[in-house]
Design a protein around this motif. Sequence first.
Motif, PDB file in Angstrom:
ATOM      1  N   TYR A 103      21.683   1.647  23.749  1.00 38.01           N
ATOM      2  CA  TYR A 103      21.355   2.388  24.960  1.00 38.01           C
ATOM      3  C   TYR A 103      21.705   3.854  24.770  1.00 38.01           C
ATOM      4  O   TYR A 103      22.721   4.171  24.151  1.00 38.01           O
ATOM      5  CB  TYR A 103      22.135   1.824  26.157  1.00 38.01           C
ATOM      6  N   ILE A 104      20.844   4.721  25.298  1.00 40.28           N
ATOM      7  CA  ILE A 104      21.122   6.153  25.226  1.00 40.28           C
ATOM      8  C   ILE A 104      20.835   6.765  26.595  1.00 40.28           C
ATOM      9  O   ILE A 104      19.779   6.533  27.179  1.00 40.28           O
ATOM     10  CB  ILE A 104      20.350   6.835  24.067  1.00 40.28           C
ATOM     11  N   LEU A 105      21.834   7.495  27.108  1.00 42.40           N
ATOM     12  CA  LEU A 105      21.790   8.037  28.461  1.00 42.40           C
ATOM     13  C   LEU A 105      22.093   9.523  28.454  1.00 42.40           C
ATOM     14  O   LEU A 105      22.656  10.043  27.499  1.00 42.40           O
ATOM     15  CB  LEU A 105      22.846   7.341  29.331  1.00 42.40           C
ATOM     16  N   THR A 111      15.736   8.549  28.163  1.00 42.67           N
ATOM     17  CA  THR A 111      16.898   7.671  28.245  1.00 42.67           C
ATOM     18  C   THR A 111      16.425   6.227  28.318  1.00 42.67           C
ATOM     19  O   THR A 111      15.274   5.956  28.656  1.00 42.67           O
ATOM     20  CB  THR A 111      17.748   7.971  29.497  1.00 42.67           C
ATOM     21  N   ALA A 129      14.980   8.820  20.935  1.00 44.60           N
ATOM     22  CA  ALA A 129      15.045   9.191  22.356  1.00 44.60           C
ATOM     23  C   ALA A 129      14.323  10.510  22.639  1.00 44.60           C
ATOM     24  O   ALA A 129      14.395  11.025  23.751  1.00 44.60           O
ATOM     25  CB  ALA A 129      16.499   9.262  22.810  1.00 44.60           C
ATOM     26  N   THR A 178      26.419   2.218  23.432  1.00 42.87           N
ATOM     27  CA  THR A 178      25.885   3.102  24.479  1.00 42.87           C
ATOM     28  C   THR A 178      26.252   4.533  24.106  1.00 42.87           C
ATOM     29  O   THR A 178      27.421   4.854  23.924  1.00 42.87           O
ATOM     30  CB  THR A 178      26.470   2.756  25.864  1.00 42.87           C
TER      31      THR A 178
END
Length: 182
Positions: A103-105, A111, A129, A178
């Motif tokens: 996961y990338i935020l 995202t 991303a 993450t």
Amino acid sequence: MKKMGCILIFLLVGFLQNVAVAEEYRIGSGDALEILTWKEPDFTREVLVRMDGKITFPLLNDIQAAGLSPMQIKKNIESGLKNFVDGPSVTVTVKNPASQKFYILGEVMRTGEYPLLKELTILQAFAIAGGFTEWASKKEIVLFRKENGREKIITINYKEIVKGKGLDQNVIIKTNDTIVVP
């Protein structure tokens, strides 16, 4: 000179990836497996690893799959089938590794949740991303990872990595990592 430095960085990154020891794939809930049993069509099928981590297989009922490698499942199925088939030869292939995600935020272009289909570095995750937004703090990136039941925090300074100073920060992404870009 700047172009030469970038080329050198990418060569070093590739070298470090090849040096890293690849871990054996561990099956997880949601993975689709193809199980082929040589000359036994009744024992050849595609199965989905359930939420409880098990698969259902003819005559063997429920078999634990999550947390095991394809080779371990192969051996377990062959062992169970020996009661029904002479010298069973089984092949287990992961058809869809749906359980392997990261996961990338934060301040990246796209995202979200991404499949982990191969060994990726943190730099490659940023590329997937879509790169950073103009507001991204590239010196204060945080990677959250669970190891041995404990939360681990790894700080990443993207600017150091691209300058060739912090190549050890270009870590390999693992399942359920993450990444937060403030």
